[in-house]
Design an enzyme around this catalytic site. Structure first.
Site, PDB file in Angstrom:
ATOM      1  N   HIS A 114       1.829 -15.564  -0.940  1.00  0.00           N
ATOM      2  CA  HIS A 114       1.548 -14.162  -1.300  1.00  0.00           C
ATOM      3  C   HIS A 114       1.556 -13.247  -0.083  1.00  0.00           C
ATOM      4  O   HIS A 114       1.813 -12.060  -0.210  1.00  0.00           O
ATOM      5  CB  HIS A 114       0.142 -14.059  -1.901  1.00  0.00           C
ATOM      6  CG  HIS A 114       0.144 -14.051  -3.380  1.00  0.00           C
ATOM      7  ND1 HIS A 114      -1.029 -14.176  -4.111  1.00  0.00           N
ATOM      8  CD2 HIS A 114       1.117 -13.927  -4.288  1.00  0.00           C
ATOM      9  CE1 HIS A 114      -0.746 -14.126  -5.380  1.00  0.00           C
ATOM     10  NE2 HIS A 114       0.535 -13.972  -5.517  1.00  0.00           N
ATOM     11  N   HIS A 126      -0.750  -2.254  -7.376  1.00  0.00           N
ATOM     12  CA  HIS A 126      -0.365  -3.592  -6.927  1.00  0.00           C
ATOM     13  C   HIS A 126      -1.161  -3.911  -5.660  1.00  0.00           C
ATOM     14  O   HIS A 126      -1.106  -5.014  -5.146  1.00  0.00           O
ATOM     15  CB  HIS A 126       1.147  -3.679  -6.668  1.00  0.00           C
ATOM     16  CG  HIS A 126       1.620  -5.083  -6.464  1.00  0.00           C
ATOM     17  ND1 HIS A 126       1.922  -5.601  -5.214  1.00  0.00           N
ATOM     18  CD2 HIS A 126       1.811  -6.092  -7.334  1.00  0.00           C
ATOM     19  CE1 HIS A 126       2.301  -6.869  -5.332  1.00  0.00           C
ATOM     20  NE2 HIS A 126       2.243  -7.193  -6.605  1.00  0.00           N
ATOM     21  N   LYS A 173      -4.585  -4.726  -3.600  1.00  0.00           N
ATOM     22  CA  LYS A 173      -5.797  -5.516  -3.884  1.00  0.00           C
ATOM     23  C   LYS A 173      -6.833  -5.063  -2.868  1.00  0.00           C
ATOM     24  O   LYS A 173      -6.572  -5.113  -1.670  1.00  0.00           O
ATOM     25  CB  LYS A 173      -5.559  -7.012  -3.710  1.00  0.00           C
ATOM     26  CG  LYS A 173      -4.589  -7.602  -4.708  1.00  0.00           C
ATOM     27  CD  LYS A 173      -3.165  -7.554  -4.189  1.00  0.00           C
ATOM     28  CE  LYS A 173      -2.249  -8.264  -5.158  1.00  0.00           C
ATOM     29  NZ  LYS A 173      -0.920  -7.643  -5.244  1.00  0.00           N
ATOM     30  N   LYS A 184       1.794 -10.725   2.821  1.00  0.00           N
ATOM     31  CA  LYS A 184       2.774  -9.669   3.094  1.00  0.00           C
ATOM     32  C   LYS A 184       2.448  -9.076   4.448  1.00  0.00           C
ATOM     33  O   LYS A 184       1.429  -8.403   4.608  1.00  0.00           O
ATOM     34  CB  LYS A 184       2.741  -8.639   1.987  1.00  0.00           C
ATOM     35  CG  LYS A 184       3.187  -9.268   0.663  1.00  0.00           C
ATOM     36  CD  LYS A 184       2.862  -8.478  -0.543  1.00  0.00           C
ATOM     37  CE  LYS A 184       3.511  -9.120  -1.733  1.00  0.00           C
ATOM     38  NZ  LYS A 184       2.855 -10.425  -2.103  1.00  0.00           N
TER      39      LYS A 184
END
Ligand SMILES: O=C(O)c1cnc2c(C(=O)O)cccc2c1O
Length: 464
Positions: free
Chosen positions: A117, A346, A348, A119
């Site tokens: 995940h 999108h 978090k 990024k």
């Protein structure tokens, strides 16, 4: 302004946190002026002459990505770090074949439930290096009409010739980032670890909260996931006179994993224990209130993308049916103060806030959704933490930014005070106070049909 009560425009420091939300296409400029940034600006040549870069992510559109670099940078060495799954590797090998300057590195996964995940962009210029930790896939859709989060590091300078390279960051940012990167056990990623060591990161003021697949025990038990967060929140870095046991924890995310049959199993167990930790020794740990922010069906239907936004909100109905207790914690995605209610989340983000929602004890921006795979699940009498995915986030604590006690919550109308003493407001992506789900509101699930009411494009949602 004539209509609304004249709210005093607080003198607040502009953006000492270097925390941004992604620009939204089609919104009037006022939305995109407040703490917003786009990928073209992140990769701009205004920061210096790029030498090489690395892009850690989950989804890539290679041609689209290359096109976001300034033309003069498009031939430079680029490393794409992606998850070691057959179809991802095949797609990336095909898409990067025409480019001789792009290398690939696999993030190995221990099991099918893990994902890469994380990024992050590593951008090396002539004599500086920047780390960018964010929440957006490297695909056009993720940067067009959504709310994503981006943290830009300062441009770290090289150590001087006669300087002894060491981690000068007050948060051990360099040490913790390199520890996380070493866990890939990849030669190409190790190349970047060697580079990172050459830079003076004394201006890095955030803590690294990373997750890497494995069963972490002993000295590693507090190195990753929610246990890393627990460790920092119990340290004197997190000292805060004002915080009380009744200060709520807020979690905001774009997907939800299987959390167990009862909320005490994990959500209000180890997870809330970690996010509700403070250095104060309250009497026996009293659970703080927990508030979760996840779009309901109506939030998705009314979004700029319409139901298609739900393609990036992969919460499955089968999982939800096993944890209906979640509904009582859920709040809608609402961001009217920032004009972002229709820019589907999108991002978090996790916070600990005062009951009146005016003070912030800490903030986390991360790739980690609400799942045990991301944050970790304790095993063997809490002696080991089992993590399945790679995740990366940053923790903001007021003390490190020279604040007296907490960050403040700005009502959007702020003047860029740059006085050192001005309070710092955190750009919370959604409106505070929160908006509970109404009785008829349902959490978005991406494998459910929604065809009774068309969305903002006149479409319905019929998952394949
Ligand atoms: O940003 C991410 O890391 C990420 C990861 N996974 C998914 C999935 C899936 O895992 O099936 C489906 C749709 C969107 C995403 C997504 O945006």
């Amino acid at each position: 302004l004539s209509k609304s009560p004249i709210t005093k425009t607080a003198r607040i420091q502009s953006n000492p946190l270097n925390m941004y939300l992604t620009k939204v296409k089609g919104m009037d400029e006022s939305v995109n002026n407040f703490c917003s940034i786009g990928i073209i600006e992140i990769l701009s040549s205004k920061w210096g002459q790029l030498q090489e870069s690395a892009q850690f992510n989950y989804m890539f559109e290679v041609e689209w990505l290359i096109d976001k670099y300034p033309p003069c940078f498009r031939h430079l060495p680029m490393l794409l770090v992606h998850q070691d799954k057959r179809e991802t590797t095949a797609q990336l090998e095909a898409e990067t074949a025409p480019y001789g300057n792009i290398d690939l590195a696999k993030a190995r996964l221990n099991d099918a439930f893990g994902t890469h995940h994380t990024k992050m962009m590593l951008l090396r210029y002539e004599d500086t290096l920047r780390v960018v930790i964010h929440t957006a896939n490297l695909i056009e859709q993720d940067w067009r009409e959504k709310t994503q989060g981006v943290w830009l590091s300062p441009l770290f300078p090289l150590f001087k010739e006669d300087e002894e390279p060491r981690d000068k960051s007050p948060t051990k940012f360099q040490t913790d980032l390199i520890l996380y990167l070493r866990s890939y056990k990849s030669k190409a990623v190790d190349h970047w670890c060697e580079l990172l060591k050459k830079y003076d990161m004394s201006e890095a003021k955030v803590f690294i909260i990373g997750s890497t697949p494995g069963r972490h025990t002993g000295a590693d038990l507090h190195k990753f996931g929610h246990m890393k967060l627990r460790k920092i929140l119990s340290s004197n870095h997190a000292t805060c006179e004002n915080v009380q046991a009744n200060w709520p924890v807020i979690g905001q995310f774009s997907s939800i994993g299987s959390l167990g049959a009862k909320s005490e199993a994990w959500l209000q167990g180890e997870f809330l224990q970690s996010l509700g930790t403070t250095p104060k020794r309250f009497t026996a740990f009293t659970k703080p209130p927990l508030k979760l922010v996840f779009p309901c069906v109506e939030d998705v239907r009314n979004s700029l993308e319409g139901y298609k936004a739900g393609g990036s909100l992969p919460y499955s109905d089968s999982t939800h049916q096993k944890q209906l207790y979640l509904t009582k914690f859920l709040h809608r995605w609402k961001s009217d103060k920032k004009g972002r209610t229709r820019a589907s989340p999108h991002i978090k983000s996790y916070f600990r806030v005062s009951p009146d929602m005016k003070q912030i004890h800490y903030a986390v921006l991360t790739s980690a959704n609400l799942s045990k795979a991301a944050w970790g699940g304790l095993e063997k009498q809490s002696s080991q933490l089992c993590i399945r995915s790679y995740e990366l986030g940053v923790l903001f604590l007021p003390k490190i930014f020279g604040q007296q006690d907490t960050f403040v919550v700005s009502d959007g109308l702020v003047v860029d005070g740059d006085g050192e003493k001005d309070p710092i407001s955190f750009p919370v992506p959604f409106d505070l106070p929160l908006t509970r789900y109404g009785d008829e509101d349902q959490p978005w699930r991406w494998d459910v049909c929604y065809k009774s009411i068309p969305d903002s494009h006149g479409d319905v949602w019929i998952p394949s």
